[in-house]
Design a protein around this motif. Structure first.
Motif, PDB file in Angstrom:
ATOM      1  N   ARG A 136       0.818  -1.216   0.000  1.00  0.00           N
ATOM      2  CA  ARG A 136       0.000   0.000   0.000  1.00  0.00           C
ATOM      3  C   ARG A 136       0.847   1.261   0.000  1.00  0.00           C
ATOM      4  O   ARG A 136       0.391   2.305  -0.450  1.00  0.00           O
ATOM      5  CB  ARG A 136      -0.927   0.012   1.202  1.00  0.00           C
ATOM      6  CG  ARG A 136      -2.011  -1.031   1.087  1.00  0.00           C
ATOM      7  CD  ARG A 136      -2.941  -0.983   2.248  1.00  0.00           C
ATOM      8  NE  ARG A 136      -3.935  -2.050   2.127  1.00  0.00           N
ATOM      9  CZ  ARG A 136      -5.038  -2.087   2.810  1.00  0.00           C
ATOM     10  NH1 ARG A 136      -5.312  -1.139   3.678  1.00  0.00           N
ATOM     11  NH2 ARG A 136      -5.880  -3.069   2.650  1.00  0.00           N
ATOM     12  N   ASN A 137       2.065   1.185   0.529  1.00  0.00           N
ATOM     13  CA  ASN A 137       2.920   2.362   0.596  1.00  0.00           C
ATOM     14  C   ASN A 137       3.708   2.629  -0.690  1.00  0.00           C
ATOM     15  O   ASN A 137       4.223   3.719  -0.882  1.00  0.00           O
ATOM     16  CB  ASN A 137       3.925   2.236   1.745  1.00  0.00           C
ATOM     17  CG  ASN A 137       3.259   2.440   3.089  1.00  0.00           C
ATOM     18  OD1 ASN A 137       2.194   3.018   3.179  1.00  0.00           O
ATOM     19  ND2 ASN A 137       3.893   1.936   4.127  1.00  0.00           N
ATOM     20  N   ILE A 138       3.820   1.636  -1.552  1.00  0.00           N
ATOM     21  CA  ILE A 138       4.620   1.779  -2.769  1.00  0.00           C
ATOM     22  C   ILE A 138       3.771   2.465  -3.843  1.00  0.00           C
ATOM     23  O   ILE A 138       2.653   2.034  -4.142  1.00  0.00           O
ATOM     24  CB  ILE A 138       5.083   0.401  -3.273  1.00  0.00           C
ATOM     25  CG1 ILE A 138       5.998  -0.247  -2.233  1.00  0.00           C
ATOM     26  CG2 ILE A 138       5.780   0.509  -4.611  1.00  0.00           C
ATOM     27  CD1 ILE A 138       6.371  -1.668  -2.559  1.00  0.00           C
ATOM     28  N   PRO A 139       4.299   3.527  -4.412  1.00  0.00           N
ATOM     29  CA  PRO A 139       3.541   4.187  -5.487  1.00  0.00           C
ATOM     30  C   PRO A 139       3.541   3.331  -6.753  1.00  0.00           C
ATOM     31  O   PRO A 139       4.483   2.604  -7.036  1.00  0.00           O
ATOM     32  CB  PRO A 139       4.309   5.489  -5.711  1.00  0.00           C
ATOM     33  CG  PRO A 139       5.680   5.218  -5.223  1.00  0.00           C
ATOM     34  CD  PRO A 139       5.541   4.193  -4.132  1.00  0.00           C
ATOM     35  N   PRO A 151      10.216  -0.082  -6.931  1.00  0.00           N
ATOM     36  CA  PRO A 151      10.392   0.999  -5.961  1.00  0.00           C
ATOM     37  C   PRO A 151      11.782   0.957  -5.319  1.00  0.00           C
ATOM     38  O   PRO A 151      12.373  -0.105  -5.158  1.00  0.00           O
ATOM     39  CB  PRO A 151       9.314   0.732  -4.920  1.00  0.00           C
ATOM     40  CG  PRO A 151       8.976  -0.695  -5.069  1.00  0.00           C
ATOM     41  CD  PRO A 151       9.265  -1.073  -6.487  1.00  0.00           C
ATOM     42  N   GLY A 152      12.279   2.109  -4.981  1.00  0.00           N
ATOM     43  CA  GLY A 152      13.570   2.208  -4.319  1.00  0.00           C
ATOM     44  C   GLY A 152      13.448   1.965  -2.827  1.00  0.00           C
ATOM     45  O   GLY A 152      12.351   1.894  -2.275  1.00  0.00           O
ATOM     46  N   PRO A 153      14.596   1.876  -2.149  1.00  0.00           N
ATOM     47  CA  PRO A 153      14.576   1.600  -0.715  1.00  0.00           C
ATOM     48  C   PRO A 153      13.911   2.704   0.112  1.00  0.00           C
ATOM     49  O   PRO A 153      13.390   2.444   1.185  1.00  0.00           O
ATOM     50  CB  PRO A 153      16.046   1.466  -0.341  1.00  0.00           C
ATOM     51  CG  PRO A 153      16.840   1.751  -1.541  1.00  0.00           C
ATOM     52  CD  PRO A 153      15.916   1.917  -2.690  1.00  0.00           C
ATOM     53  N   PRO A 158       9.553   0.473   7.221  1.00  0.00           N
ATOM     54  CA  PRO A 158       9.448  -0.689   8.101  1.00  0.00           C
ATOM     55  C   PRO A 158       8.268  -0.543   9.058  1.00  0.00           C
ATOM     56  O   PRO A 158       7.803   0.556   9.344  1.00  0.00           O
ATOM     57  CB  PRO A 158      10.769  -0.672   8.862  1.00  0.00           C
ATOM     58  CG  PRO A 158      11.203   0.755   8.829  1.00  0.00           C
ATOM     59  CD  PRO A 158      10.687   1.323   7.541  1.00  0.00           C
ATOM     60  N   ILE A 159       7.807  -1.674   9.527  1.00  0.00           N
ATOM     61  CA  ILE A 159       6.765  -1.629  10.544  1.00  0.00           C
ATOM     62  C   ILE A 159       7.434  -1.903  11.893  1.00  0.00           C
ATOM     63  O   ILE A 159       8.465  -2.552  11.977  1.00  0.00           O
ATOM     64  CB  ILE A 159       5.642  -2.665  10.279  1.00  0.00           C
ATOM     65  CG1 ILE A 159       6.184  -4.102  10.312  1.00  0.00           C
ATOM     66  CG2 ILE A 159       4.949  -2.390   8.982  1.00  0.00           C
ATOM     67  CD1 ILE A 159       5.099  -5.140  10.288  1.00  0.00           C
TER      68      ILE A 159
END
Length: 165
Positions: A136-139, A151-153, A158-159
């Motif tokens: 969900r966080n990756i565009p 996606p890049g680092p 992290p959770i």
């Protein structure tokens, strides 16, 4: 002055020999049996809690389990040092201890299997949650060729997991 004739002093008692006597061996064997039985009861209770998903209740047994484990190790070390005497003086007792210890080991193996399964399941859940959060966080971007961009680092967040329940 009245002087009493000096009576000879009784000789000082001889120092006890360092070897253990058979009653000491029997006492230590009984102590080991009692500790193993108490530890088995705690381990069985912990196993039932973990199987039922009651992890908190199982964790409450940790202090009792640690204390009994420490006592078990001390008793085993004492009996190991007297194994030769035990095999010569009380072979039936040694055989009984070995049988009890085999039962003890089998129950510990069941407990370790249950704990390993619970650990694997919880790790799988955490990894699944992390994968979903990352997804969900990756565009969603595409390259000039129309391929999805990796996606890049910096896009990976992290959770945080609290280890206390």
């Amino acid at each position: 002055m009245n002087q009493r004739p000096q009576q000879p002093r009784p000789a000082a008692p001889a120092a006890r020999p360092a070897t253990k006597t058979p009653p000491d061996v029997a006492r230590l064997a009984n102590e080991l049996t009692e500790v193993m039985s108490a530890l088995l009861a705690v381990v069985e209770q912990e196993t039932e809690f973990v199987r039922a998903g009651k992890i908190r209740e199982g964790m409450r047994l940790e202090a009792q389990k640690s204390d009994l484990s420490r006592r078990y190790m001390l008793a085993v070390e004492h009996l190991k040092s007297m194994q030769k005497m035990l095999s010569q003086t009380e072979p039936e007792l040694l055989a009984t201890l070995r049988r009890h210890h085999e039962t003890f080991r089998a129950m510990l193996q069941v407990n370790l299997t249950v704990l390993a399964t619970a650990h694997a399941v919880s790790e799988g859940i955490v990894r699944g949650v992390n994968a979903e959060v990352q997804r969900r966080n990756i565009p969603n971007t595409y390259t000039a060729n129309g391929q999805r961009a990796t996606p890049g680092p910096r896009n990976m967040t992290p959770i945080a997991v609290s280890r206390t329940l």
